[in-house]
Design a protein around this motif. Sequence first.
Motif, PDB file in Angstrom:
ATOM      1  N   ASP A 132      10.933  39.206  81.145  1.00 14.01           N
ATOM      2  CA  ASP A 132      12.492  38.141  81.702  1.00 14.01           C
ATOM      3  C   ASP A 132      12.727  39.036  82.182  1.00 14.01           C
ATOM      4  OD1 ASP A 132      14.648  39.625  80.611  1.00 14.01           O
ATOM      5  OD2 ASP A 132      14.178  38.406  79.040  1.00 14.01           O
ATOM      6  N   PRO A 133      13.788  38.768  83.982  1.00 11.53           N
ATOM      7  CA  PRO A 133      13.621  39.657  84.262  1.00 11.53           C
ATOM      8  C   PRO A 133      14.726  40.692  84.189  1.00 11.53           C
ATOM      9  CG  PRO A 133      14.055  36.952  85.635  1.00 11.53           C
ATOM     10  CD  PRO A 133      13.740  37.306  83.672  1.00 11.53           C
ATOM     11  N   ASP A 134      15.500  40.273  83.383  1.00 10.25           N
ATOM     12  CA  ASP A 134      16.298  42.045  82.249  1.00 10.25           C
ATOM     13  C   ASP A 134      15.413  43.361  81.912  1.00 10.25           C
ATOM     14  OD1 ASP A 134      18.176  40.569  82.492  1.00 10.25           O
ATOM     15  OD2 ASP A 134      18.532  40.022  80.899  1.00 10.25           O
ATOM     16  N   ASP A 175      10.903  44.578  74.691  1.00  8.45           N
ATOM     17  CA  ASP A 175      11.427  45.318  73.870  1.00  8.45           C
ATOM     18  C   ASP A 175      10.996  46.294  72.929  1.00  8.45           C
ATOM     19  OD1 ASP A 175      13.221  44.592  75.317  1.00  8.45           O
ATOM     20  OD2 ASP A 175      14.042  42.744  74.434  1.00  8.45           O
ATOM     21  N   GLY A 176      11.339  47.500  72.535  1.00  4.96           N
ATOM     22  CA  GLY A 176      11.089  48.471  71.177  1.00  4.96           C
ATOM     23  C   GLY A 176       9.495  48.843  71.433  1.00  4.96           C
ATOM     24  N   MET A 196       8.934  47.917  84.658  1.00  6.00           N
ATOM     25  CA  MET A 196       9.417  46.874  83.472  1.00  6.00           C
ATOM     26  C   MET A 196       8.817  47.378  82.390  1.00  6.00           C
ATOM     27  SD  MET A 196       6.650  43.602  84.416  1.00  6.00           S
ATOM     28  CE  MET A 196       4.546  43.832  83.611  1.00  6.00           C
ATOM     29  N   GLY A 197       9.878  47.568  81.267  1.00  2.90           N
ATOM     30  CA  GLY A 197       9.176  47.397  79.609  1.00  2.90           C
ATOM     31  C   GLY A 197      10.849  47.444  79.129  1.00  2.90           C
ATOM     32  N   ILE A 253      15.304  49.686  81.054  1.00  2.78           N
ATOM     33  CA  ILE A 253      15.537  49.426  82.139  1.00  2.78           C
ATOM     34  C   ILE A 253      16.938  48.916  82.535  1.00  2.78           C
ATOM     35  CG2 ILE A 253      15.879  47.268  83.783  1.00  2.78           C
ATOM     36  CD1 ILE A 253      12.585  48.517  82.755  1.00  2.78           C
ATOM     37  N   ARG A 254      18.422  49.326  82.551  1.00  5.45           N
ATOM     38  CA  ARG A 254      19.669  49.424  82.346  1.00  5.45           C
ATOM     39  C   ARG A 254      20.225  50.984  82.555  1.00  5.45           C
ATOM     40  NH1 ARG A 254      20.198  45.358  77.960  1.00  5.45           N
ATOM     41  NH2 ARG A 254      20.402  47.223  76.613  1.00  5.45           N
TER      42      ARG A 254
END
Length: 398
Positions: free
Chosen positions: A89-91, A226-227, A250-251, A256-257
């Motif tokens: 997803d975009p996040d 995630d993870g 991405m990952g 990403i934050r």
Amino acid sequence: MEYRVSERIGQLHSSAVRDILKLTQGKEIISFAGGLPAEELFPLEAVRDAAARVFEKGSDSLQYGLTEGFMPLREQLCVRMAAKGMSVDPDQMILTTGSQQALDLLSRVLTNPGDVVLVENPTYLSSLQVFSMHGVTVVPVESDKDGMVMASLEEQLRLHRPAMVYVVPTFGNPTGRVWSLERRQGLLALCRQYSVPILEDDPYGDIRFDEKADFPTLFSLEGEADGGVVFYMGSFSKTVAPALRTGWAMGDRGIIRNLAKAKQASDLHSSTLDQQTLSELLAHFPLDEHIRRVSAAYGQRMRQMEQLLQQRNWQDLTWVQPQGGMFLWLELPEGLDAEALLRAAVMKGVAFVPGAPFFAGVPKRNTARMNFTYTEGERMRLGIERFAEAVDEFLARC
């Protein structure tokens, strides 16, 4: 005034190709050196129309944007990634100034000075520059035509407990190799076992000469962002145009934050004008059809270069036929130093990249990277003829 330059800069090495080309300014050079896409294949009219639509939306198109990147483009990229079996997803994505910045940001976030990074041998030259800037130690893993050798990888994982592993598993730079499925799965299994992140660099993966060929990304094999252990990097430089300077990483959304924090300290955000133009392009232009046309043209150019080299009948000249990408990796006769050969070749009006700088360990000096995407037809024939003259002269001295 006498300036003090940082140790980081002092550790960087200048490009052998750029140094030699400086000596021949004004001389007509046929270049097989740069990783340049063919300008005549750029979708010029489509990009012009896309940019015009951006400006038609008003002056706010020139305003600051999000550090993570233009949301509509991130959403479009998520759809494109899903078509390749990569669900995000975009996040879980950030847009960057080319994939080179994605590599730099991931290195900033995932490593500390003195850490170890494992790489293929040979590997992408500019990745070595990035790792050098961040003060990490680069350790090569034994590699062959199918990718990293798993026994060597496990030995290095056990010995060094590295911060990450960097790979280009599909149409690698400089070798053009494609990792086997077995090696991809083996890398994933070992990095999960040792809890080591993988940086998967995939700037060339769409440029495949057989459109039916299937080379699953490590990210798709992982199946979860995630993870997960895989961080994927992509770019529009080879499929649309390098000047738009838009790539992505991405990952795991937490990482990403952190990339966004690092990017804020670097440039606030990449060009939103470029990102909006790409978003309009994706909305109105059949990019996948364009990529197939480009791939077919590059396949023809690769075959022409192969045929011209095969006609020389040199003993001990070998390469693995690329299935995609932009490069032919030559292993020249033993005892032939490609850096010395480059000097002679440039004097004859042709350039290539010597292979030695791509090695993290002891280099094979009789190797060379040849780009086949930028040149075609009579110009390619003339360039290989000049290259052959330089090789023949060297072989005559041996």
